[in-house]
Design an enzyme around this catalytic site. Structure first.
Site, short mmCIF file in Angstrom:
data_model
loop_
_atom_site.label_atom_id
_atom_site.label_comp_id
_atom_site.label_asym_id
_atom_site.label_seq_id
_atom_site.Cartn_x
_atom_site.Cartn_y
_atom_site.Cartn_z
CG ASP A 1 -2.01 0.86 1.48
OD1 ASP A 1 -2.72 1.02 0.55
OD2 ASP A 1 -1.61 1.18 1.85
CD GLU B 1 -2.64 2.47 -3.90
OE1 GLU B 1 -3.28 2.76 -3.99
OE2 GLU B 1 -1.79 2.29 -2.30
CG ASP C 1 -8.63 2.96 -3.55
OD1 ASP C 1 -8.90 2.88 -2.45
OD2 ASP C 1 -7.63 2.31 -3.76
C1 NOJ Z 1 -4.78 3.26 -0.32
C2 NOJ Z 1 -5.40 2.16 -0.48
O1 NOJ Z 1 -5.81 0.71 -1.93
C3 NOJ Z 1 -6.82 2.71 -0.22
O2 NOJ Z 1 -7.59 2.26 0.07
C4 NOJ Z 1 -6.07 3.13 1.45
O3 NOJ Z 1 -7.33 4.73 1.79
C5 NOJ Z 1 -4.84 4.06 1.20
N1 NOJ Z 1 -4.39 3.47 0.11
C6 NOJ Z 1 -4.72 4.48 3.09
O4 NOJ Z 1 -3.84 3.42 3.24
#
Ligand code: NOJ
Length: 555
Positions: free
Chosen positions: A199, A254, A328
């Site tokens: 993440d 990510e 997201d």
């Molecule tokens: C990226 C995640 O995919 C998202 O859902 C999250 O709110 C943020 N990072 C913070 O962890």
């Protein structure tokens, strides 16, 4: 290019809270997942990525972790997780966990102990700073809107949170924090998981001294100081050398605001490689600036440019992670396709990205063409970033427009429960009330109905993934785009060991004349995938139908 299992796999993403409720409390859980393993396997995927399953107050639905080594009680127990892990492995499905180490929950023991005793080692696990008089330590803004600092009265200090107030950022410059991260990785790898989705991993290293930014944005002011911070390479290499390289596992990081040039520093194959793949965001900005809340008109040309750049720049050097949806992102049919041509555009979009070179990820519900939820009021939303962004937008454009924007841009659109059948609550739960909304279109759009229909989006995904598995050209072939300036057509070819593949995608419902690019004779090709039964050829081309897709293979 070196072959590897992580390059050949396709991954299904489960966002546990909304996937399937196995114990009737209205919340998705591991029992629910267990009951759907055969379904997941039937899609033709090779792995499951679980969004966080760990103990968490759920302020950001699991991305705020209170204990990295236990399961959220609403989702089940560690025993339940082990059953899912074994059940997945028995079916030949790998399991990828979400590793969220840029921040923890404010309910994590480390954070609480650091407040209780500011002289304890846990205090320096986070970014604690004194204010400048009454002012915050710097002008950074959270990516969820609002200041990135929260004041703590007890010790008269502020802590940094790049996301929600309840998500304090870890201080990765502290070697003890990195040891904790490595221990967490080992814990799960020793249990048998096959890798991590990391993440916002490119945010973990912040510029020394956390300087204020000369730029102002309504969200994420200061991002240039941490989006690709000074020690990122070093820390990623440390994680790899000390832990990851000792296991047969994969990583996908990510990486918001990532470009191919920067990505290549991390994912170029070889001894200095930090991660196997990266989730970049550039292709998710074909209808917005940077992210969906800065909405613009969808431009196919922008999408194509990004797709082609990542395909070309990485080919032979590094590996792409391919996706159009996740927890997201609003549903992609509403963004790049057409709800009016839901079935056609869902299939076309699937071909568009899965026929590229890379590892495809499919988000729950995407395989049945789920759509955005018709929210009517801000009170129906539950996501913290949506509510914060809405409040900012409301000040700029008024309530009505802000709600329209939320309806388009909110990630809650992807979080309505999975629609399994026509029963109450779409078969997601036997409880009276599911924890979150059920899209009223579930009577028409659900897994059971899709199973029965040979022409469903679901069965198209199965055929597409089977085709990918059986034809190495889809995985390892090179990539060349045609008709770059077309505003309707996205056409590319792939080549591998004497075989050729031509992928034709139509964005829009207005007919255009397609002619095969030079060197292709459609009558000699085998039509392997299409979303219309009638796929005639005239003059080595055809007049396109709405959101048409065709894939031809040439021996
Ligand atoms: C990226 C995640 O995919 C998202 O859902 C999250 O709110 C943020 N990072 C913070 O962890």
């Amino acid at each position: 290019m070196q072959k590897s299992w992580y390059k050949e796999m396709a991954v299904y993403q489960v966002w546990p809270r909304s996937f399937c409720d196995g114990d009737g409390d209205g919340i998705g859980d591991l029992k629910g997942v267990l009951s759907k393993l055969d379904y997941i396997k039937s899609l033709g995927v090779d792995a499951i990525w679980f969004s966080p399953l760990y103990k968490s107050p759920q302020k950001d639905y699991g991305y705020d972790i209170a204990d990295y080594r236990s399961i959220q009680p609403e989702y089940g127990t560690m025993e339940d997780f082990k059953k899912v892990l074994d059940g997945a492995h028995e079916r030949g499905l790998r399991v990828i966990m979400d590793l969220v180490v840029n921040h923890t929950s404010d309910q994590h023991e480390w954070f609480k102990k650091g407040i209780e005793d500011p002289t304890s080692k846990y205090h320096s696990y986070y970014h604690w700073y004194k204010g400048k008089g009454k002012r915050r330590p710097n002008n950074w803004m959270s990516t969820f809107a609002g200041p990135a600092w929260e004041y703590n009265e007890k010790n008269d200090e502020y802590y940094l949170h790049l996301f929600a107030v309840e998500q304090p950022d870890l201080n990765m410059d502290n070697p003890e924090v990195r040891e904790e991260v490595k221990d967490i990785m080992k814990f799960w790898l020793d249990m048998g998981v096959d890798g991590f989705r990391e993440d916002v991993i490119t945010f973990i290293s912040k510029k020394e001294g956390l300087p204020s930014s000369p730029y102002w944005f309504p969200v994420a002011t200061g991002i240039e100081n941490y989006m690709h911070g000074p020690h990122l390479d070093e820390y990623l290499l440390e994680f790899k050398n000390d832990v990851l390289s000792k296991y047969d596992c994969m990583t996908v990081g990510e990486a918001p605001m990532m470009t191919t040039k920067k990505a290549l520093k991390h994912i170029t194959e070889g001894p200095d490689q930090h991660l196997n793949m990266m989730f970049h965001f550039e292709h998710m900005a074909a209808d917005c600036l940077f992210y969906s809340w800065f909405k613009t008109k969808f431009k196919l040309k922008n999408l194509k440019k990004v797709f082609s750049r990542w395909q070309k720049d990485l080919y032979g050097k590094a590996w792409n992670a391919l996706y159009l949806e996740n927890h997201d992102q609003p549903r992609v049919i509403n963004r790049y396709g057409s709800p009016e041509y839901r079935v056609e555009s869902a299939k076309m979009l699937a071909v568009t990205y899965i026929c590229q070179s890379g590892t495809p990820f499919i988000y729950q519900g995407q395989e049945i063409g789920m759509l955005n939820y018709p929210f009517e009021s801000i009170d129906q939303y539950t996501d913290v970033s949506t509510i914060n962004n809405y409040n900012v937008a409301k000040k700029i454009m008024g309530e009505e427009k802000a709600l329209n924007l939320a309806n388009y841009a909110s990630r809650d659109n992807a979080r309505s429960v999975v629609q399994w059948n026509t029963e109450k609550n779409a078969g997601f739960t036997t409880a009276d009330e599911p924890w979150f909304v059920v899209n009223p279109n579930y009577k028409e759009i659900n897994v059971e109905a899709a199973e029965k229909d040979p022409d469903s989006i679901l069965n198209f995904y199965r055929a597409l993934l089977k085709f990918r598995k059986e034809n190495e050209i889809v995985i390892y072939g090179d990539y060349k785009e045609h008709y770059k300036s077309s505003k309707t057509l996205y056409v590319y070819e792939r080549n591998y060991e004497g075989k050729r593949m031509l992928v034709i995608n139509v964005f829009g419902d207005k007919p255009v004349k397609f002619k095969a690019p030079k060197g292709f004779d459609l009558s000699k090709g085998k039509l392997v995938l299409a979303n219309y039964k009638d796929a005639d050829i005239q003059d080595n081309g055809f007049t396109t139908k709405p959101y048409e897709t065709r894939v031809y293979l040439f021996d």
